[in-house]
Design a protein around this motif. Structure first.
Motif, short mmCIF file in Angstrom:
data_model
loop_
_atom_site.label_atom_id
_atom_site.label_comp_id
_atom_site.label_asym_id
_atom_site.label_seq_id
_atom_site.Cartn_x
_atom_site.Cartn_y
_atom_site.Cartn_z
N ALA A 15 0.84 -1.21 0.00
CA ALA A 15 0.00 0.00 0.00
C ALA A 15 0.87 1.26 0.00
O ALA A 15 0.68 2.16 -0.82
N GLU A 38 11.10 -2.75 7.70
CA GLU A 38 11.82 -3.90 7.15
C GLU A 38 13.08 -3.42 6.43
O GLU A 38 13.17 -2.27 6.00
N LYS A 50 3.02 -19.12 -1.35
CA LYS A 50 2.82 -19.89 -2.59
C LYS A 50 4.20 -20.21 -3.18
O LYS A 50 4.89 -21.08 -2.67
N VAL A 82 8.61 3.72 12.92
CA VAL A 82 8.00 4.92 13.49
C VAL A 82 7.31 4.56 14.80
O VAL A 82 6.60 3.56 14.88
N ARG A 130 4.49 -13.78 7.67
CA ARG A 130 4.17 -12.43 7.21
C ARG A 130 5.29 -11.84 6.35
O ARG A 130 5.05 -11.10 5.42
N ASP A 274 -4.34 -2.76 4.65
CA ASP A 274 -4.95 -3.63 5.67
C ASP A 274 -5.54 -2.87 6.85
O ASP A 274 -6.48 -3.33 7.48
C1 LIG Z 1 1.71 -14.88 3.39
C2 LIG Z 1 0.66 -13.99 2.81
C3 LIG Z 1 0.03 -14.34 1.62
C4 LIG Z 1 -0.96 -13.54 1.08
N1 LIG Z 1 -1.56 -13.93 -0.07
C5 LIG Z 1 -2.53 -13.17 -0.61
C6 LIG Z 1 -3.19 -13.57 -1.81
O1 LIG Z 1 -2.90 -14.61 -2.36
N2 LIG Z 1 -4.13 -12.75 -2.33
C7 LIG Z 1 -4.48 -11.59 -1.74
O2 LIG Z 1 -5.36 -10.89 -2.25
N3 LIG Z 1 -3.88 -11.17 -0.58
C8 LIG Z 1 -2.92 -11.93 0.00
N4 LIG Z 1 -2.31 -11.55 1.16
C9 LIG Z 1 -2.72 -10.29 1.80
C10 LIG Z 1 -2.02 -9.06 1.19
O3 LIG Z 1 -0.69 -9.38 0.87
C11 LIG Z 1 -2.08 -7.90 2.19
O4 LIG Z 1 -3.44 -7.56 2.35
C12 LIG Z 1 -1.29 -6.69 1.72
O5 LIG Z 1 0.07 -6.99 1.61
C13 LIG Z 1 -1.46 -5.53 2.68
O6 LIG Z 1 -0.62 -4.50 2.30
P1 LIG Z 1 -0.24 -3.33 3.33
O7 LIG Z 1 0.73 -2.46 2.59
O8 LIG Z 1 -1.47 -2.76 3.91
O9 LIG Z 1 0.51 -4.08 4.52
P2 LIG Z 1 1.91 -4.83 4.56
O10 LIG Z 1 2.17 -5.51 3.27
O11 LIG Z 1 1.89 -5.62 5.81
O12 LIG Z 1 2.96 -3.65 4.71
C14 LIG Z 1 3.04 -2.86 5.87
C15 LIG Z 1 4.50 -2.50 6.09
O13 LIG Z 1 4.56 -1.52 7.09
C16 LIG Z 1 5.64 -1.80 7.96
N5 LIG Z 1 5.37 -1.15 9.25
C17 LIG Z 1 4.44 -1.50 10.17
N6 LIG Z 1 4.49 -0.66 11.22
C18 LIG Z 1 5.49 0.23 10.96
C19 LIG Z 1 6.04 1.32 11.69
N7 LIG Z 1 5.56 1.69 12.88
N8 LIG Z 1 7.06 2.01 11.13
C20 LIG Z 1 7.55 1.64 9.92
N9 LIG Z 1 7.07 0.60 9.20
C21 LIG Z 1 6.05 -0.08 9.71
C22 LIG Z 1 5.63 -3.30 8.04
O14 LIG Z 1 6.87 -3.79 8.49
C23 LIG Z 1 5.33 -3.67 6.59
O15 LIG Z 1 6.51 -3.77 5.84
C24 LIG Z 1 -1.33 -12.34 1.74
C25 LIG Z 1 -0.71 -11.99 2.95
C26 LIG Z 1 0.27 -12.81 3.48
C27 LIG Z 1 0.91 -12.44 4.79
#
Ligand SMILES: Cc1cc2nc3c(=O)[nH]c(=O)nc-3n(C[C@H](O)[C@H](O)[C@H](O)COP(=O)(O)OP(=O)(O)OC[C@H]3O[C@@H](n4cnc5c(N)ncnc54)[C@H](O)[C@@H]3O)c2cc1C
Length: 401
Positions: A15, A38, A50, A82, A130, A274
Motif C-alpha cells: 500500500a 523492514e 505460494k 516509526v 508475514r 490492511d
Molecule cells: C503470506 C501472505 C500471503 C498472502 N496472499 C494473498 C493472496 O494470495 N491474495 C491476496 O489478495 N492477498 C494476499 N495476502 C494479503 C495481502 O498481501 C495484504 O493484504 C497486503 O500486503 C497488505 O498491504 P499493506 O501495505 O497494507 O501491509 P503490509 O504488506 O503488511 O505492509 C506494511 C508494512 O509496514 C511496515 N510497518 C508497520 N508498522 C510500521 C512502523 N511503525 N514504522 C515503519 N514501518 C512499519 C511493516 O513492516 C510492513 O513492511 C497475503 C498476505 C500474506 C501475509
C-alpha cells in the motif's frame, strides 16, 4: 487546497509503496518520504505462502524496480520504525528519536499475524507467516519433511498446508469451524477445499479448537493432542493501529476509520491497505479488506486524495489463491451463510464459477480454474447486477455483463 510540500508515508509494504509510485505518476514533485521498518525494498506478500514457500521462486515480487525510488526521488528509508505520530507538531518520530516533518502523512502499516492466547503461546518454535524471512525459514524447515501442524484453516493455513504437502511433509490442519474457509465461502464451496486437501493427503481436525501449545505439538479442546515437529499459526492478522491509536485518531472495525476518500479523522492523515476501515460507498457501511488488490488500489487512490481530489474509493474487494492445482479469484463481498449460492460448472471437478446473490443481485463471484470471464465477473459484481440464476448457470457471461 494547497499542494503539500512534504508527504511522509509510514509503512513500505504494497500500500505504502503504491501510494509513493502513484504520487509521482500524478506529477507530484515535492518531498516524498517512505519509511519502513523492514530492511528490504517494498515487496508483495502473496508469493510468500505460494511460490516462495513451494521453492519455485527465490523471493517475492518487488512493488517497483530497485532503481525506482532513486530515479523518482522517493526518499526510501528502510529499517526505520516509526513510534509516534505527533499531529500538533506535524512530525513522526522513529525509534532512534529522529523526527520527520510532514504536511500530509499516510498510514500504511499493514498487519501482524495473530497468535492464540492459550497456555504455551510463548513456546519457541511456533511459526507465523508475514515476512520474506518467515517464508524462507519455513521453506527450509519444510524441506526436512517434518510433521506439520497448521492451526487455522483460512487462506494462509490452507496455502501453507498445500505447500507443506508439496514438500512431502505430513500435515494436519486444525480449526474450530467444521470446514476450511467456511466463513468466506459457505458450506458448499468450502467443501470443495476440504476435499481438495484431503485428496492431497492432509489430515483434518475440524470442529475443535486448540487450547494449548506443547513442546511437540498442540492440545485440543476435547483433550486430545496432535503431535508435530513444526506448528504454523494461520489464525488471522491484527491491523497495526498503535500509531493511530496513540495519536488519538478514530478507530473502527479493528482498524483506522477512514472516509470514502481514505482520510482519517484528522485532515492531515490518510490510511490505506490492511489497516483502513473504509466507509465504502458501494456497500453503505465500513469495510476493512486484507487483500493484495485493496492495498495496491488504495495506494493509487490516496495519491489523488492527497493532491486535493475528493473522489470516493469504490472498488469491490478482489483476491486470489492457489492451492495444488486449484487457482481461484473472488470478487465482491458476500454473506455466504445467508446469500443464495448459484453454481455454474462442476464443483466435483473443481471447474466452476460460484455466485452469491442477495435479493436477486450478484454480490460476489468466484471463478475456480476458469480464466476467461474475469472482465464479465468484475462488471457483474461491480454493478451488483440482477440476473436470474438459470442465466448465470448457462448464458455467456460476457453477454450478461
Ligand atoms: C503470506 C501472505 C500471503 C498472502 N496472499 C494473498 C493472496 O494470495 N491474495 C491476496 O489478495 N492477498 C494476499 N495476502 C494479503 C495481502 O498481501 C495484504 O493484504 C497486503 O500486503 C497488505 O498491504 P499493506 O501495505 O497494507 O501491509 P503490509 O504488506 O503488511 O505492509 C506494511 C508494512 O509496514 C511496515 N510497518 C508497520 N508498522 C510500521 C512502523 N511503525 N514504522 C515503519 N514501518 C512499519 C511493516 O513492516 C510492513 O513492511 C497475503 C498476505 C500474506 C501475509
Amino acid at each position: 487546497m494547497a499542494e503539500p510540500q512534504r508527504i511522509v508515508i509510514i509503512g513500505s509494504g504494497l500500500a505504502g509503496a503504491s501510494a509513493a509510485g502513484a504520487l509521482r505518476e500524478r506529477g507530484y514533485d515535492k518531498g516524498l518520504v517512505l519509511l519502513g521498518r523492514e530492511a528490504h525494498q517494498p515487496y508483495e506478500l502473496p508469493a510468500l505462502s505460494k511460490n516462495v514457500l513451494l521453492g519455485s521462486a527465490d523471493g517475492p515480487n518487488r512493488v517497483h524496480e530497485p532503481d525506482f525510488y532513486d530515479s523518482h526521488s522517493v526518499d526510501l528509508r528502510l529499517g526505520v520504525e516509526v513510534t509516534e505520530l505527533r499531529l500538533g507538531e506535524r512530525v513522526v518520530v522513529d525509534t532512534t528519536g529522529a523526527t520527520h516533518s510532514y504536511d500530509r502523512v499516510v498510514l500504511a502499516t499493514g498487519s501482524t499475524p495473530r497468535t492464540l492466547p492459550v497456555p504455551g503461546e510463548d513456546l519457541p518454535g511456533l511459526r507465523t507467516l508475514r515476512t520474506v524471512e518467515d517464508s524462507l525459514a519455513l521453506r527450509a524447515a519444510l524441506a526436512e519433511r517434518p510433521r506439520v501442524v497448521v492451526v487455522g484453516a483460512g487462506w494462509i493455513g490452507c496455502e501453507v498446508a498445500a505447500a507443506a504437502r508439496s514438500h512431502g511433509a505430513d500435515v494436519t490442519v486444525i480449526d474450530p469451524v467444521d470446514l476450511p474457509l467456511r466463513r468466506v465461502l459457505g458450506p458448499v464451496v468450502a467443501k470443495v477445499f476440504h476435499d481438495l486437501h484431503e485428496q492431497n493427503g492432509v489430515h483434518w481436525r475440524l470442529g475443535v479448537g486448540v487450547d494449548g501449545f506443547l513442546p511437540g505439538g498442540v492440545r485440543l479442546a476435547d483433550g486430545s493432542e496432535v503431535h508435530g515437529d513444526l506448528v504454523v499459526l494461520g489464525v488471522g492478522a491484527k491491523p497495526n493501529t498503535e500509531l493511530a491509536e496513540k495519536a488519538g485518531l478514530a478507530l473502527a472495525d479493528g482498524g483506522v476509520a477512514v472516509d470514502g476518500a481514505l482520510r482519517t479523522s484528522h485532515p492531515d492523515v490518510c490510511a490505506i491497505g490492511d489497516i483502513a476501515a473504509h466507509d465504502h460507498p458501494r456497500y453503505g457501511r465500513r469495510v476493512r479488506v486484507e487483500h493484495w488488490a485493496n492495498a495496491k488500489d488504495q495506494g493509487a487512490h490516496v495519491a489523488g486524495t492527497l493532491l486535493g481530489l475528493d473522489e470516493p474509493y469504490t472498488a469491490a474487494p478482489y483476491f486470489f489463491s492457489d492451492q495444488y492445482d486449484l487457482g481461484m479469484e473472488y470478487r465482491g463481498l458476500a454473506d455466504p451463510e445467508h446469500d443464495q449460492l448459484v453454481v455454474r460448472g462442476d464443483l466435483d471437478s473443481r471447474d466452476f464459477t460460484a455466485f452469491w446473490l442477495r435479493e436477486g443481485r450478484v454480490r460476489a463471484a468466484m471463478n475456480v480454474n476458469q480464466w476467461d470471464d474475469g472482465v464479465a465477473l468484475q462488471a457483474l459484481t461491480d454493478a451488483q447486477a440482477t440476473i436470474p440464476p438459470d442465466q448465470l448457470r448457462s448464458a455467456t457471461l460476457s453477454d450478461l455483463a
